[in-house]
Design a protein around this motif. Structure first.
Motif, PDB file in Angstrom:
ATOM      1  N   ARG A 152       0.836  -1.207   0.000  1.00  0.00           N
ATOM      2  CA  ARG A 152       0.000   0.000   0.000  1.00  0.00           C
ATOM      3  C   ARG A 152       0.874   1.261   0.000  1.00  0.00           C
ATOM      4  N   MET A 184       2.105   1.925  -3.384  1.00  0.00           N
ATOM      5  CA  MET A 184       1.014   2.477  -4.212  1.00  0.00           C
ATOM      6  C   MET A 184       0.654   3.899  -3.787  1.00  0.00           C
ATOM      7  N   GLY A 185       1.086   4.314  -2.569  1.00  0.00           N
ATOM      8  CA  GLY A 185       0.846   5.701  -2.144  1.00  0.00           C
ATOM      9  C   GLY A 185      -0.360   5.899  -1.248  1.00  0.00           C
ATOM     10  N   ASP A 186      -0.751   4.863  -0.528  1.00  0.00           N
ATOM     11  CA  ASP A 186      -1.888   5.000   0.399  1.00  0.00           C
ATOM     12  C   ASP A 186      -1.576   6.064   1.456  1.00  0.00           C
ATOM     13  N   PRO A 241      -1.328   8.459  -5.390  1.00  0.00           N
ATOM     14  CA  PRO A 241      -1.524   7.140  -6.009  1.00  0.00           C
ATOM     15  C   PRO A 241      -1.791   7.211  -7.515  1.00  0.00           C
ATOM     16  N   ASN A 242      -2.580   8.207  -7.969  1.00  0.00           N
ATOM     17  CA  ASN A 242      -2.919   8.238  -9.402  1.00  0.00           C
ATOM     18  C   ASN A 242      -1.687   8.472 -10.263  1.00  0.00           C
ATOM     19  N   ALA A 278       0.180   5.214 -10.444  1.00  0.00           N
ATOM     20  CA  ALA A 278      -0.504   4.298 -11.367  1.00  0.00           C
ATOM     21  C   ALA A 278      -0.206   4.684 -12.815  1.00  0.00           C
ATOM     22  N   PHE A 315       0.565  -1.058 -10.319  1.00  0.00           N
ATOM     23  CA  PHE A 315      -0.805  -1.566 -10.131  1.00  0.00           C
ATOM     24  C   PHE A 315      -0.833  -2.415  -8.871  1.00  0.00           C
ATOM     25  N   LEU A 316      -1.773  -2.121  -7.994  1.00  0.00           N
ATOM     26  CA  LEU A 316      -1.933  -2.914  -6.762  1.00  0.00           C
ATOM     27  C   LEU A 316      -3.149  -3.818  -6.882  1.00  0.00           C
ATOM     28  N   PHE A 320      -9.078   5.849  -2.626  1.00  0.00           N
ATOM     29  CA  PHE A 320      -7.734   5.275  -2.812  1.00  0.00           C
ATOM     30  C   PHE A 320      -7.762   4.224  -3.920  1.00  0.00           C
ATOM     31  N   LEU A 351      -9.751   3.935  -6.490  1.00  0.00           N
ATOM     32  CA  LEU A 351      -9.877   4.519  -7.839  1.00  0.00           C
ATOM     33  C   LEU A 351      -8.633   5.303  -8.243  1.00  0.00           C
ATOM     34  N   THR A 352      -8.062   6.048  -7.299  1.00  0.00           N
ATOM     35  CA  THR A 352      -6.847   6.795  -7.662  1.00  0.00           C
ATOM     36  C   THR A 352      -5.693   5.827  -7.942  1.00  0.00           C
ATOM     37  N   SER A 353      -5.707   4.670  -7.273  1.00  0.00           N
ATOM     38  CA  SER A 353      -4.630   3.703  -7.526  1.00  0.00           C
ATOM     39  C   SER A 353      -4.775   3.053  -8.907  1.00  0.00           C
ATOM     40  N   LYS A 354      -5.867   3.336  -9.593  1.00  0.00           N
ATOM     41  CA  LYS A 354      -6.008   2.867 -10.983  1.00  0.00           C
ATOM     42  C   LYS A 354      -5.615   3.983 -11.961  1.00  0.00           C
ATOM     43  N   GLY A 355      -5.145   5.107 -11.416  1.00  0.00           N
ATOM     44  CA  GLY A 355      -4.684   6.192 -12.287  1.00  0.00           C
ATOM     45  C   GLY A 355      -5.710   7.289 -12.500  1.00  0.00           C
ATOM     46  N   ILE A 356      -6.772   7.272 -11.688  1.00  0.00           N
ATOM     47  CA  ILE A 356      -7.831   8.282 -11.846  1.00  0.00           C
ATOM     48  C   ILE A 356      -7.523   9.470 -10.926  1.00  0.00           C
ATOM     49  N   ASP A 357      -7.622  10.677 -11.476  1.00  0.00           N
ATOM     50  CA  ASP A 357      -7.366  11.880 -10.664  1.00  0.00           C
ATOM     51  C   ASP A 357      -8.388  11.948  -9.529  1.00  0.00           C
TER      52      ASP A 357
END
Lengths: 245, 223
Positions: free
Chosen positions: A45, A48-50, A72-73, A76, A81-82, B183, B185-191
């Motif tokens: 996590r 991924m930047g939690d 996190p975005n 990504a 990808f987590l 978290f 959704l942003t971890s999928k690259g979404i702003d």
């Protein structure tokens, strides 16, 4: 390549991981094993930047760029990808909607026709029902279905570093074999790297590791290859630690 | 019947897109009917009578600057009533809903989802009354609000049950957006901005049937 240097991770003012060092070159599979509650998922996590986890010392680098402070975005978008142990469900938001926004935010311009075609092909390749496309993200899905759903996202978003947090939990033997085999094919096709968090060596039969680490007391206490995972499977973590001593 | 409703409209089944010019009326449901009241932006005061053996689904959505809605629903033997109500309150959203079960074997569900924007207020009075000497009725009333406002949210659920032979449930909640979902959704690259928008819209659309969901999506596209 992912480079983690002297990383200290805290949550709620308490240190969970101390002085963590790790290098994962492109195309390699690295594995972190360790007892429950030791901070393995925290590492994923944090990479991924939690925002629940604070990096109080050290750095994270990905492809020669420091990403320690990136949200996190942005991580990504750089290819990380987590795949979580229990992926979050988002009521009312379908996979297609989410993936379409994720692509738009990456600056990818694609017609809805091409996008749908790619999604349908990904479902075919993964042998999953095309109903996943317009299914709300991970809602009312079993553990195995959620993980197939995440794999569908990997096929579309094409990451270059995949963090697998206990992929094997909640999966039957056949599903584990099929998902892990596809992930290894993907890795070979794209020269991407994989970081696996696991308690058991079963998954490593399908995703052969280049390096295996044992996490203990907030640090990597042992390092080896498949033989280390086999020793853990045979003797448990305490047994592996005593061999190390 | 209450004399304040001068306008009586009989609905004999099918899908009815409610006209934005109807502000006060008594709707009498004589066959299975779906009513959609989507983004009408007008204050409404409706009495809805669902006659014996009829089923009514009422889908209601408003992206409101200021809106006051009052629904007085009367249900008779062997009828069903489903209210799917969603809203976004920019300034003021007030809803009074009074669901009255007058017969036997009635199934009624009120499900409300809303977003209270930064300068918005929300006031929902959700009353359910089950008449005495009625049997085998079910009444569910739920309201959930995602709050972004520095002003007020008032959600009042009331059940007045005058019989022992009934299943009645109610619940309200006011909460902030789930940061785990953001978290994810942003971890999928979404702003973050788009992640919040997806979660909020999913939250209010999740209770709606597919065709209504599409209409709401189109309304919210430029939000």
């Amino acid at each position: 390549m992912l480079k983690i240097k002297d990383l200290k991770i805290e949550a709620s003012g308490k240190a969970i991981v101390e002085s963590l060092n790790l290098k994962i070159p492109a195309g390699e599979i690295h594995v972190i094993m360790g007892p429950n509650g030791i901070g393995k998922s925290t590492i994923c996590r944090t990479i991924m930047g939690d925002p629940n986890f604070k990096v109080s010392a050290g750095t994270l680098e990905y492809n020669n760029e420091e990403i320690t402070k990136l949200p996190p975005n942005e991580r990504a978008k750089r290819g990380i990808f987590l795949l979580e142990q229990n992926p979050t469900a988002i009521p009312g938001v379908t996979n297609a909607e989410m993936l379409r926004v994720a692509e738009a935010d990456r600056g990818i311009k694609e017609s809805i026709f091409e996008f749908n075609k790619r999604l349908s092909k990904a479902c075919e390749d993964l042998h999953i029902d095309s109903g996943y496309i317009h299914h709300n993200i991970n809602e009312s899905m079993s553990g195995g279905e959620k993980k197939k759903n995440e794999l569908l996202q990997i096929e579309i978003l094409r990451p270059s570093l995949i963090l697998l947090d206990e992929l094997d939990s909640g999966l039957d033997v056949d599903s584990l074999k099929s998902l892990a085999t596809r992930l290894d094919e993907y890795r070979k096709e794209t020269k991407s790297s994989i970081l696996i968090i696991t308690h058991h060596k079963n998954i490593l039969d399908y995703l052969p590791p280049d390096k295996v680490y044992i996490l203990n007391d907030g640090k990597m206490s042992m390092e080896g290859g498949m033989e280390l995972a086999e020793a853990v499977e045979k003797n448990g973590f305490k047994g592996a630690f005593s061999v190390g001593e | 019947m209450n004399d304040k409703y001068m306008n009586n409209i009989i609905l004999s089944g099918g899908i009815v897109e409610l006209d934005k010019y109807i502000d006060s009326a008594r709707l009498i449901i004589k066959e299975d009917t779906i009513i959609n009241a989507i983004n009408l932006h007008n204050n409404m005061d409706l009495c809805i009578v669902v006659e014996s053996g009829c089923n009514l689904e009422f889908n209601m959505f408003d992206y409101a600057v200021s809106l006051e809605t009052s629904l007085d629903v009367e249900l008779h033997d062997n009828s069903t009533f489903t209210l799917n109500g969603a809203f976004i309150s920019e300034v003021k959203y007030e809803l009074n809903i009074d669901t009255k079960l007058y017969g036997d074997n009635i199934y009624a569900t009120v499900d409300l989802r809303g977003i209270n924007e930064e300068d918005g207020t929300v006031k929902i009075n959700m009353n359910g009354t089950v008449a005495g000497e009625t049997h085998r009725n079910v009444l569910n009333e739920y309201a959930k609000v995602l709050n972004k406002s520095k002003l007020s949210n008032v959600l009042i659920p009331n059940l007045i049950v005058n019989t022992n032979d009934v299943e009645a449930n109610h619940g309200v909640s006011v909460g902030r957006i789930d940061e785990n979902e953001i978290f994810y959704l942003t971890s999928k690259g979404i702003d973050r901005h788009n992640a919040v928008k997806l979660v909020e819209e999913g939250f209010i659309e999740s209770i709606m049937p597919e065709d209504v969901k599409e209409k709401i999506k189109n309304i919210l596209m430029g939000r």
